[in-house]
Structure formats: structure tokens, C-alpha cells
Design a protein around this motif. Sequence first.
Motif, PDB file in Angstrom:
ATOM      1  N   LEU A 177      39.307  33.403  35.761  1.00 48.14           N
ATOM      2  CA  LEU A 177      39.995  34.446  36.527  1.00 48.14           C
ATOM      3  C   LEU A 177      41.472  34.528  36.142  1.00 48.14           C
ATOM      4  O   LEU A 177      42.052  35.616  36.121  1.00 48.14           O
ATOM      5  CB  LEU A 177      39.840  34.177  38.024  1.00 48.14           C
ATOM      6  N   GLY A 178      42.086  33.369  35.859  1.00 51.91           N
ATOM      7  CA  GLY A 178      43.477  33.384  35.417  1.00 51.91           C
ATOM      8  C   GLY A 178      43.642  34.095  34.085  1.00 51.91           C
ATOM      9  O   GLY A 178      44.585  34.864  33.887  1.00 51.91           O
ATOM     10  N   VAL A 179      42.702  33.855  33.158  1.00 58.67           N
ATOM     11  CA  VAL A 179      42.729  34.549  31.862  1.00 58.67           C
ATOM     12  C   VAL A 179      42.487  36.039  32.055  1.00 58.67           C
ATOM     13  O   VAL A 179      43.179  36.890  31.484  1.00 58.67           O
ATOM     14  CB  VAL A 179      41.668  33.938  30.920  1.00 58.67           C
ATOM     15  N   LEU A 180      41.495  36.367  32.876  1.00 54.87           N
ATOM     16  CA  LEU A 180      41.161  37.771  33.142  1.00 54.87           C
ATOM     17  C   LEU A 180      42.354  38.510  33.729  1.00 54.87           C
ATOM     18  O   LEU A 180      42.688  39.626  33.298  1.00 54.87           O
ATOM     19  CB  LEU A 180      39.981  37.819  34.112  1.00 54.87           C
ATOM     20  N   ARG A 181      43.003  37.909  34.682  1.00 56.09           N
ATOM     21  CA  ARG A 181      44.141  38.550  35.345  1.00 56.09           C
ATOM     22  C   ARG A 181      45.282  38.794  34.364  1.00 56.09           C
ATOM     23  O   ARG A 181      45.860  39.887  34.323  1.00 56.09           O
ATOM     24  CB  ARG A 181      44.605  37.682  36.514  1.00 56.09           C
ATOM     25  N   GLU A 182      45.600  37.788  33.558  1.00 52.26           N
ATOM     26  CA  GLU A 182      46.704  37.945  32.606  1.00 52.26           C
ATOM     27  C   GLU A 182      46.399  39.045  31.592  1.00 52.26           C
ATOM     28  O   GLU A 182      47.273  39.863  31.261  1.00 52.26           O
ATOM     29  CB  GLU A 182      46.961  36.623  31.895  1.00 52.26           C
ATOM     30  N   LEU A 183      45.168  39.091  31.098  1.00 51.81           N
ATOM     31  CA  LEU A 183      44.799  40.128  30.125  1.00 51.81           C
ATOM     32  C   LEU A 183      44.825  41.521  30.758  1.00 51.81           C
ATOM     33  O   LEU A 183      45.227  42.499  30.119  1.00 51.81           O
ATOM     34  CB  LEU A 183      43.425  39.835  29.544  1.00 51.81           C
ATOM     35  N   SER A 184      44.411  41.606  32.018  1.00 52.08           N
ATOM     36  CA  SER A 184      44.440  42.906  32.688  1.00 52.08           C
ATOM     37  C   SER A 184      45.873  43.387  32.885  1.00 52.08           C
ATOM     38  O   SER A 184      46.156  44.590  32.816  1.00 52.08           O
ATOM     39  CB  SER A 184      43.707  42.838  34.035  1.00 52.08           C
TER      40      SER A 184
END
Length: 414
Positions: free
Chosen positions: A21-28
Motif C-alpha cells: 500500500l505504501g508503494v501504491l500510494r507513492e506511485l499514485s
Amino acid sequence: QGLSMSASFDVAVIGAGFVGLGVLRELSLRKQKVVCLERSSQIASGVSKGNTGIVCTASDADPGTVEFTCLKHGEGANLRFVQAMNVPHRRSGAIYVAWTEAERLAALRLLEEHTQKQTPAIWLNPDELYQREPSLGPGAQGAVLVDGEIIVEPWLFAVAQALHARQNGAEFWLQSTVKKARYKTGCWHLDVSGPDGPMSISASWVVNCAGLSADKVESFYQPPWFELSPILGDYVIFDPPAEGFSSAIGSVPTPVSRGVYVFCTVWGNLVVGPTRRPLGEGNHSQEVERLRRHAERVCPAVVRERLAVRGTWSGARPSTERRDYRIKIDGPQRWITAAGIRSTGMSGAAGIGRLVADAICPGVAVVPDVVTNPLPDQQRLLEQRSELLSALGADWSPQHTISKVGFAGPGSKM
């Protein structure tokens, strides 16, 4: 989810725990078209449902390691995030208490290590310690206070990560298991088993954040280059004491473990844990009894007020043969692995996300971090919990025992 039998993305993130989720959030936030593939019907339902619920600093990590770098980034980023998203939290700090002369000497060495790492820490003599934490059991010889630790609502931390990513365009495909992956002409093609049948995803990049299944996912790309050796941590959660602790009360850390904590959650419940034992070894019931005795020593209110046990749990940590995070970036093949994120996944997720995003889209600035839909305040969460839980999104429900007990309210038992 399930409406399209095929779809194309810039990045596919495998795993919807804290790290994924941390990776997903940063990429978004960098305006990548990104999807999160999670085999469970819930987010944060694997490793992330068994953590301690404390956002830590880099004080326990070795300088120069990937973990240290990610935790250092998280020291500021995590506080800004929980404040912006209204995640229930308390800036507690952590106090590592010495009960014996040997522990006092070890604690003084710990203080010296923090000074060398330039992490904020001070020595508390017994008078200062009991002035700060009057509910602490008798006999303490002093303690090291490490500032910066934050006690959070762990499941809502994950919910906030997911909601913020979704507000910025990220998609979630739950109950979606990757069965096969192949790289062809600059693109990954993933065969996915979803709730409505087989699906196909194409993505320019794949990020493996699969936790305890990271080695299996890695085998789609190459033979795993790390060896998972899961470690279990046992916990006990009690009723709230009349007067609890403002800080997280820890044991003096050792080279292999941060030790056992005793602390009050944002809901007020007293928690003690974790233990540390290899998967398949030891006995949960025996560990629970040992934790109960530890809690009685650190917090006499457990006996005096006859605090009832509200629940117990064992959390698995995806440790590997090395202490550091196992993060590997293959630029030519566009595959990134984030494995071996042991007990600090929630704390390091923001830093891991930045590391991954810098590799995928270097030079792309993060869009202004404007939160359009923060969580309701904690009192409203309690008063209208059933309505708000269903409104949080995609039939998500609390996975962490701390959260289940807190949302259930006084008197329930998990």
C-alpha cells in the motif's frame, strides 16, 4: 474489480499489506496508472494484521542499511500522513526500562549507540521515569527514552494508505491471485485468477510486495535469491486500565530483538508483546502466560484491577537470512522486489514507496499531497462504527486484533 477480463497499467503491485500500500500510494501520487493485486478479500490481512501497532524510528536499524534509509524517511513522513488522514494516533515515544544492573549497563550502551546515530534519546533516572510513568511497576533502575515513536490504530493506518491511493487513481483487485508472469517486448503479462474468473494484466513494471509469499511470486520471474525464515511474535490484549501509560514501555533491546513492549492502544486497551520464536516452534499458550507475567510486573494494574484478557494473537514477520530489507531493482527487466521487510513494514512503507517510485519514474515530482477524504474522527468512528466500516470501501473490515477489540467496544472478547 472483475468488470474487465484484461487491463493495462504502468505498474502492478502484488500485495496489499503496509508495504504494498505504501508503494501504491507513492506511485499514485506521481500519477502512475497503478493496480494492487491482492489474493485476499481484505487489505492488510496477512503479515500486516499481526504487527505491534507502533510506528518506530530508525533507532533500531543499522546506519548504511536500506532499512535505516527507509525508516529515516518515515520519521517525518509517517507523522504528516497520520495527521493529514486523521488516523487515530498518539505521539508516545518509547521508554526502554532497565530492571537489573546488567540491563542498566546495557541501556547506557544503547543510549551511546543512539547518540552515535544522531537519533533523539535521553537517559531517565528512576525519579524522572516514575514522574513520567507513575503506573509503572516498582524496581526500575532507569530507562532510555527514544522520542519519535507513534502509537497508531494499525488497521486504519492501512485503510488510510488505501483510501489516499484510491483518491489519486489507484485501482484494487482483491481476491486476485497471480498465477503466471512473463516478460515480453518491454511489458509484463500477468495471468490472474479473480473472483469472476481468469483475467489478464499487462504492466510496464511489477513490484513484488507479497510478504510471506514473496518467494513464490519471485519464482515467476527468477529463482528466489533470498530465503524466507518467518518469525512469530505473540501478543496479549487486556481491558483498559484505569491509568495506563503515555509511552510504549519496552524491554532493553538485544542484537536479535527489540524486546517486549507494554503500551496502551489508541482505544485504551493494554497490549503486551511481541515474543520472538521461529515459525513452527514454541507454544502460543505458554508464550501468552509468559507475556501475562511480564505485563503484571510492568503494569501492576493488571492484577490490582483484574484486567480481563480481550484477545491474543501471533503475528508472522517475513524475516530472511539477513537482517536488512531485501530490496532489489532490475531496471532492464522492470521487476522490483521488496522482501524481508521484517517487523518495521508499517514504519518503513513510506520510505520503501519512495525508493521504488524513484526507480520507476525518476525525476517525476509528487503531486501536491492534498487529502480530499480523511478518516472521520475517532469518537464518530466509535459511535457510528457499523455505518462507517461499510462506507470505508469495498466491504473492508478490521483485520488486526487491536482494531477488532477497539471497534467492538468494552466488554467484548476476540
